[in-house]
Design a protein around this motif. Structure first.
Motif, mmCIF file in Angstrom:
data_model
loop_
_atom_site.group_PDB
_atom_site.id
_atom_site.type_symbol
_atom_site.label_atom_id
_atom_site.label_comp_id
_atom_site.label_asym_id
_atom_site.label_seq_id
_atom_site.Cartn_x
_atom_site.Cartn_y
_atom_site.Cartn_z
ATOM 1 N N LEU A 114 0.812 -1.229 0.000
ATOM 2 C CA LEU A 114 0.000 0.000 0.000
ATOM 3 C C LEU A 114 0.845 1.278 0.000
ATOM 4 N N PRO A 115 1.835 1.411 0.925
ATOM 5 C CA PRO A 115 2.661 2.629 0.857
ATOM 6 C C PRO A 115 3.453 2.722 -0.442
ATOM 7 N N VAL A 116 3.860 1.555 -0.971
ATOM 8 C CA VAL A 116 4.631 1.561 -2.221
ATOM 9 C C VAL A 116 3.774 2.120 -3.353
ATOM 10 N N MET A 117 2.475 1.778 -3.347
ATOM 11 C CA MET A 117 1.570 2.274 -4.388
ATOM 12 C C MET A 117 1.557 3.801 -4.402
ATOM 13 N N LEU A 118 1.476 4.360 -3.196
ATOM 14 C CA LEU A 118 1.407 5.821 -3.084
ATOM 15 C C LEU A 118 2.697 6.462 -3.607
ATOM 16 N N ILE A 119 3.841 5.910 -3.181
ATOM 17 C CA ILE A 119 5.130 6.477 -3.602
ATOM 18 C C ILE A 119 5.313 6.339 -5.102
ATOM 19 N N GLU A 120 4.970 5.150 -5.632
ATOM 20 C CA GLU A 120 5.084 4.935 -7.077
ATOM 21 C C GLU A 120 4.191 5.909 -7.843
ATOM 22 N N GLY A 121 3.006 6.178 -7.275
ATOM 23 C CA GLY A 121 2.096 7.110 -7.914
ATOM 24 C C GLY A 121 2.715 8.503 -8.002
ATOM 25 N N LEU A 122 3.230 8.986 -6.858
ATOM 26 C CA LEU A 122 3.836 10.321 -6.835
ATOM 27 C C LEU A 122 5.008 10.398 -7.813
ATOM 28 N N LEU A 123 5.892 9.390 -7.753
ATOM 29 C CA LEU A 123 7.065 9.423 -8.614
ATOM 30 C C LEU A 123 6.681 9.394 -10.080
ATOM 31 N N SER A 124 5.715 8.528 -10.418
ATOM 32 C CA SER A 124 5.319 8.431 -11.830
ATOM 33 C C SER A 124 4.685 9.731 -12.305
ATOM 34 N N GLY A 125 3.893 10.363 -11.423
ATOM 35 C CA GLY A 125 3.285 11.641 -11.782
ATOM 36 C C GLY A 125 4.348 12.684 -12.108
ATOM 37 N N PHE A 126 5.348 12.817 -11.222
ATOM 38 C CA PHE A 126 6.412 13.800 -11.455
ATOM 39 C C PHE A 126 7.252 13.429 -12.683
ATOM 40 N N CYS A 127 7.482 12.130 -12.880
ATOM 41 C CA CYS A 127 8.242 11.677 -14.050
ATOM 42 C C CYS A 127 7.548 12.120 -15.332
ATOM 43 N N VAL A 128 6.222 11.913 -15.376
ATOM 44 C CA VAL A 128 5.454 12.280 -16.564
ATOM 45 C C VAL A 128 5.571 13.779 -16.812
ATOM 46 N N SER A 129 5.422 14.595 -15.746
ATOM 47 C CA SER A 129 5.536 16.046 -15.913
ATOM 48 C C SER A 129 6.891 16.426 -16.492
ATOM 49 N N PHE A 130 7.938 15.796 -15.965
ATOM 50 C CA PHE A 130 9.296 16.094 -16.417
ATOM 51 C C PHE A 130 9.474 15.712 -17.882
ATOM 52 N N LEU A 131 9.038 14.505 -18.231
ATOM 53 C CA LEU A 131 9.232 14.031 -19.604
ATOM 54 C C LEU A 131 8.446 14.887 -20.594
ATOM 55 N N ARG A 132 7.255 15.350 -20.200
ATOM 56 C CA ARG A 132 6.467 16.206 -21.104
ATOM 57 C C ARG A 132 7.209 17.491 -21.430
ATOM 58 N N LYS A 133 7.948 17.985 -20.420
ATOM 59 C CA LYS A 133 8.662 19.244 -20.637
ATOM 60 C C LYS A 133 9.969 19.017 -21.384
ATOM 61 N N VAL A 134 10.694 17.945 -20.999
ATOM 62 C CA VAL A 134 12.064 17.797 -21.473
ATOM 63 C C VAL A 134 12.170 16.971 -22.751
ATOM 64 N N LYS A 135 11.421 15.901 -22.847
ATOM 65 C CA LYS A 135 11.571 14.996 -23.998
ATOM 66 C C LYS A 135 10.218 14.350 -24.298
ATOM 67 N N PRO A 136 9.282 15.115 -24.836
ATOM 68 C CA PRO A 136 7.932 14.562 -25.039
ATOM 69 C C PRO A 136 7.902 13.355 -25.980
ATOM 70 N N GLU A 137 8.909 13.223 -26.880
ATOM 71 C CA GLU A 137 8.885 12.070 -27.800
ATOM 72 C C GLU A 137 8.867 10.748 -27.043
ATOM 73 N N ILE A 138 9.513 10.702 -25.841
ATOM 74 C CA ILE A 138 9.585 9.422 -25.127
ATOM 75 C C ILE A 138 8.188 8.900 -24.844
ATOM 76 N N LEU A 139 7.271 9.805 -24.540
ATOM 77 C CA LEU A 139 5.908 9.359 -24.254
ATOM 78 C C LEU A 139 5.181 8.988 -25.544
ATOM 79 N N GLY A 140 5.897 9.063 -26.676
ATOM 80 C CA GLY A 140 5.289 8.659 -27.944
ATOM 81 C C GLY A 140 6.095 7.586 -28.632
ATOM 82 N N VAL A 141 6.927 6.877 -27.857
ATOM 83 C CA VAL A 141 7.850 5.911 -28.446
ATOM 84 C C VAL A 141 7.154 4.883 -29.327
ATOM 85 N N THR A 142 6.073 4.319 -28.826
ATOM 86 C CA THR A 142 5.498 3.185 -29.559
ATOM 87 C C THR A 142 4.558 3.616 -30.675
ATOM 88 N N SER A 143 4.189 4.898 -30.704
ATOM 89 C CA SER A 143 3.198 5.281 -31.709
ATOM 90 C C SER A 143 3.874 5.494 -33.066
#
Lengths: 253, 201
Positions: B172-201
């Motif tokens: 349960l605590p791991v879920m929360l931490i993973e959620g926070l980290l993934s949220g911040f990761c997504v924000s960072f990638l959108r700003k710095v390297k948006p192509e990564i979030l489009g790798v498979t498309s």
């Protein structure tokens, strides 16, 4: 980062053909994982311990490995003897120790250790690149083998990137705590690793194309089965056969 | 997040292996040669990330990031996670060889599900919703993974039910931490390297 802790050495297992070791480990692991009786499991563990002994590896590192593996087994010992339905052996207050639970926990302990010991003795004594090469010859899908090869090749490189980013954070007085600031910083660190690895993969591919890559990895060296490899194959096959016979045979040998 | 050797029953092991084989086929099918280094080096990054520990109160937990893996790689999450788990089994004896099928499926199936559920949100216009999509990915992928681990144990025998429950609660605590980290990761990638979030498309 030194990952292949047991790969260097000069025992028989270090010199054996990786294909023999891959197939042998797979056969042994499946036979042991599906066994349920105690005779084949005790036999398998004795055999595995003997095999590990002949690999002549660093004792201290070996004990640390085995202790780590048995952590999860220990966790199961906290539950299984009490939660498995069956015949009660002893009772303290509301805790009842049951025979079936003890047997189940013991069987799991034997299986886990037997398989892990053989994995270390057979596969741990090869470098990952030799195993990858062996997988190609065993006709594992090429794309999967290529992924495996590149992934392992770049773990050390990406880890170095990680260490560099981590030290630059430390220089700027970053101390990990349970706080949003920590989670945000760590997330940015991880995301930066993705950015770096993504950019690196583009350069790798360009360099490959420049050298004429067209989708196939050619294997230049081929393995040759020596007489010792055939003898070991026969030995492993006999051992796996015995485990299977002890488990599934009608008469007890 | 893995089950070690010798615990699960033969039918559960076989079922996991079959499901993972199907997932691997889906992930490898149509993977063009130029995608191979991309998926592989990102897998190295996930392997390294899974060695990172973050503090959680008095203890520390290591990152899993299977959801983020799915978000970036889509169906290629199956081969990516499979390769990383095989290396962990060979190099550290974490998990195991006979349990590779089950363990890969338990982590990769939630990853692929998150890809289909949250990718539109993560690639959408709103930064706040993208963060939320990232959080949901991290939170759900670990939660579903832990639930699948519990299910694998429960299918092996009812004796494992309590152990499975405790293992799930520990996540349960791991879920929360993973959620926070993934949220911040997504924000960072959108700003710095948006192509990564489009790798498979």
């Amino acid at each position: 980062m030194h990952l292949e802790v047991f790969a260097l050495g000069d025992s028989t297992w270090h010199r054996t053909d990786p294909r023999v070791k891959l197939l042998g480990t797979a056969g042994f692991a499946v036979a042991v994982a599906t066994a349920t009786r105690f005779t084949p499991l005790v036999f398998a563990l004795a055999l595995a311990a003997a095999t590990l002994w002949t690999a002549r590896l660093d004792r201290r590192k070996l004990w640390i490995r085995l202790a780590a593996v048995n952590g999860f087994v220990l966790f199961l010992w906290l539950f299984l003897p009490f939660t498995t339905p069956g015949e009660a052996l002893a009772q303290w207050g509301w805790l009842t120790v049951r025979r079936e639970g003890l047997e189940l926990a013991a069987a799991i302990t034997l299986k886990t250790n037997a398989i892990i010991m053989v994995t270390i003795a057979l596969l741990g004594t090869s470098t990952i690149f030799d195993l990858v090469h062996g997988l190609v010859h065993l006709r594992v899908p090429r794309r999967l083998v290529q992924l495996f090869f590149f992934c392992f090749r770049y773990i050390t490189v990406i880890h170095e990137e990680y260490v560099r980013l981590r030290s630059s954070m430390r220089i700027r007085c970053f101390h990990p705590r349970t706080s949003i600031h920590t989670y945000r910083s760590m997330a940015y660190l991880v995301a930066m690793l993705f950015v770096r690895s993504y950019e690196r993969s583009e350069r790798i591919y360009q360099a490959m194309v420049l050298r004429g890559f067209s989708g196939t990895f050619w294997t230049l060296n081929h393995f040759h089965m020596h007489r010792r490899d055939w003898a070991l194959s026969a030995g492993i096959a006999t051992a796996v056969g015995l485990v299977l016979a002890l488990q599934w045979g009608r008469s007890v040998l | 997040m893995h089950i070690s050797e010798g615990v699960l029953s033969a039918p559960v092991l076989a079922g996991g292996a079959a499901l993972t084989a199907a997932g691997l086929a889906a992930g490898l099918k149509g993977m063009k040669p130029e995608k191979v280094p991309q998926v592989a080096v990102l897998s190295s990054a996930f392997f390294v990330a899974s060695l990172i520990h973050v503090p959680a109160g008095p203890v520390s937990v290591h990152l899993v990031l299977n959801g983020l893996n799915g978000l970036i790689l889509g169906w290629a999450a199956f081969p990516s996670i499979f390769v990383a788990l095989t290396l962990q089994a060979l190099l550290f004896q974490f998990g195991g060889l006979t349990t590779l099928g089950v363990n890969t499926f338990n982590m990769a199936a939630p990853a692929v599900l998150c890809y289909f559920l949250f990718r539109p949100l993560v690639r959408g216009r709103s930064p706040a919703w993208a963060w939320a999509g990232g959080f949901a990915t991290g939170f759900l992928s670990v939660g579903l993974g832990a639930a699948l681990i519990g299910l694998s144990l429960a299918l092996t025998g009812e004796a494992f039910l309590e152990a499975a429950g405790v293992a799930f609660a520990a996540h349960l605590p791991v879920m929360l931490i993973e959620g926070l980290l993934s949220g911040f990761c997504v924000s960072f990638l959108r700003k710095v390297k948006p192509e990564i979030l489009g790798v498979t498309s």
